[in-house]
Design a protein around this motif. Structure first.
Motif, PDB file in Angstrom:
ATOM      1  N   THR A  44       0.850  -1.191   0.000  1.00 43.33           N
ATOM      2  CA  THR A  44       0.000   0.000   0.000  1.00 43.33           C
ATOM      3  C   THR A  44       0.882   1.235   0.000  1.00 43.33           C
ATOM      4  O   THR A  44       1.768   1.371   0.841  1.00 43.33           O
ATOM      5  CB  THR A  44      -0.923   0.016   1.227  1.00 43.33           C
ATOM      6  N   LEU A  45       0.624   2.139  -0.942  1.00 45.92           N
ATOM      7  CA  LEU A  45       1.408   3.369  -1.069  1.00 45.92           C
ATOM      8  C   LEU A  45       0.528   4.571  -0.788  1.00 45.92           C
ATOM      9  O   LEU A  45      -0.501   4.771  -1.451  1.00 45.92           O
ATOM     10  CB  LEU A  45       2.014   3.477  -2.469  1.00 45.92           C
ATOM     11  N   ARG A  46       0.939   5.365   0.200  1.00 45.12           N
ATOM     12  CA  ARG A  46       0.247   6.601   0.520  1.00 45.12           C
ATOM     13  C   ARG A  46       1.173   7.787   0.281  1.00 45.12           C
ATOM     14  O   ARG A  46       2.396   7.675   0.443  1.00 45.12           O
ATOM     15  CB  ARG A  46      -0.207   6.620   1.990  1.00 45.12           C
ATOM     16  N   VAL A  47       0.581   8.922  -0.050  1.00 41.33           N
ATOM     17  CA  VAL A  47       1.329  10.160  -0.237  1.00 41.33           C
ATOM     18  C   VAL A  47       0.684  11.236   0.621  1.00 41.33           C
ATOM     19  O   VAL A  47      -0.544  11.406   0.603  1.00 41.33           O
ATOM     20  CB  VAL A  47       1.352  10.597  -1.716  1.00 41.33           C
ATOM     21  N   ALA A  48       1.506  11.943   1.391  1.00 43.51           N
ATOM     22  CA  ALA A  48       1.041  13.118   2.145  1.00 43.51           C
ATOM     23  C   ALA A  48       1.791  14.321   1.593  1.00 43.51           C
ATOM     24  O   ALA A  48       3.024  14.334   1.551  1.00 43.51           O
ATOM     25  CB  ALA A  48       1.305  12.951   3.638  1.00 43.51           C
ATOM     26  N   THR A  49       1.066  15.327   1.158  1.00 39.11           N
ATOM     27  CA  THR A  49       1.685  16.447   0.454  1.00 39.11           C
ATOM     28  C   THR A  49       0.849  17.704   0.607  1.00 39.11           C
ATOM     29  O   THR A  49      -0.321  17.646   0.986  1.00 39.11           O
ATOM     30  CB  THR A  49       1.830  16.096  -1.045  1.00 39.11           C
TER      31      THR A  49
END
Length: 289
Positions: free
Chosen positions: A42-47
């Motif tokens: 699972t890949l998450r991005v916080a930006t």
């Protein structure tokens, strides 16, 4: 969380923080679900860059054209190359605010309590609470951003961790440590981490309910550039992958190797991690233990 089959890689949740070219590259490579190596990852991005990583409210699909040279040591346009294309997207994207180092309630203020107040986007990304994916608590947090942004982001992360720890949302003490680190650990990353977690520590904090670990790569692993949203070019990969971790013990090193090997896809590139520090190989300045 879906139970992996016997032939699938173990489940892993990776949270990439920042909106750099490195983030775009990881979105395309790790988000490419057509590759068996990305199963159960699972890949998450916080930006803060919602326009770059969201497309109509959904995670943006990224295309990465990777130039494969004859050698990672010597690469030049006049040498024969082939193009490997990765197309993928993060499983979820979390957009945090612009408060930076301000101590307000958007990202937690270090004065944690047991209230069930709504979690901030970064806290959701770390804990998996209210996340659209089923990855659960993040196993590893990766800062993929300029060095100048490390301290402010680390303070955000520290506030989020203290708040989640107080609410019991990080898991139990018998689970492996959650790793926090950078793809480029220059500029005193370890000291900035100490400063961030010291300054944001609540007065009533005693100890972590779940252990944490820290890591930093000596050199950024990708030579990449994105000129427009959804497109990134990977001109090459750095030939050496050297990393320092703390606590510097066998358990943390083994755990970091498993997680980072998956992120950097060393099983397909043929590369391997080399650990730096007092106990590293003698040729890397350690005592060989």
């Amino acid at each position: 969380m879906t139970t992996p089959s016997s032939h699938s890689p173990p489940a892993q949740t990776t949270l990439v923080i920042g909106g750099s070219n490195g983030t775009s590259t990881l979105c395309a490579i790790l988000g490419d679900k057509s590759k068996p190596i990305n199963a159960n990852h699972t890949l998450r991005v916080a930006t803060r860059s919602s326009h770059k990583y969201l497309d109509g409210g959904s995670p943006r699909v990224w295309r990465c054209n990777e130039k494969k040279h004859l050698s990672d040591v010597v690469s030049a346009d006049f040498l024969p190359t082939r193009i490997l294309t990765h197309v993928g997207a993060p499983d979820s994207v979390f957009v945090y605010g612009n408060d930076d180092d301000n101590n307000n309630n958007v990202e937690g203020n270090g004065n944690n309590n047991d209230s069930n107040s709504e979690l901030s986007p970064l806290e959701q990304a770390i804990s998996g609470i209210s996340s659209p994916d089923n990855g659960g608590i993040a196993d590893i947090l990766i800062l993929a951003c300029p060095v100048s942004a490390h301290l402010s982001l680390l303070r955000r992360i520290a506030r989020a961790f203290y708040n989640l720890d107080a609410k019991g949302l990080l898991g139990s003490s018998n689970r492996p440590p959650i790793l926090i680190g950078s793809l480029y650990g220059a500029g005193g990353f370890d000291w900035m981490s100490r400063i961030a977690f010291f300054r944001e520590r609540p007065s009533n904090f005693t100890r972590w309910k779940r252990p944490l670990g820290l890591f930093g790569l000596k050199a950024f692993p990708y030579l990449c550039k994105s000129l427009q949203a959804g497109e990134v070019t990977l001109h090459g990969r750095y030939p050496q992958l050297q990393v320092a971790v703390t606590p510097s013990n066998a358990h943390t090193r083994n755990h970091a190797r498993v997680l980072l090997d998956r992120v950097l896809q060393n099983s397909t590139t043929g590369k391997s991690l080399e650990f730096l520090g007092l106990s590293s190989k003698e040729e890397l300045g350690g005592d060989g233990t």
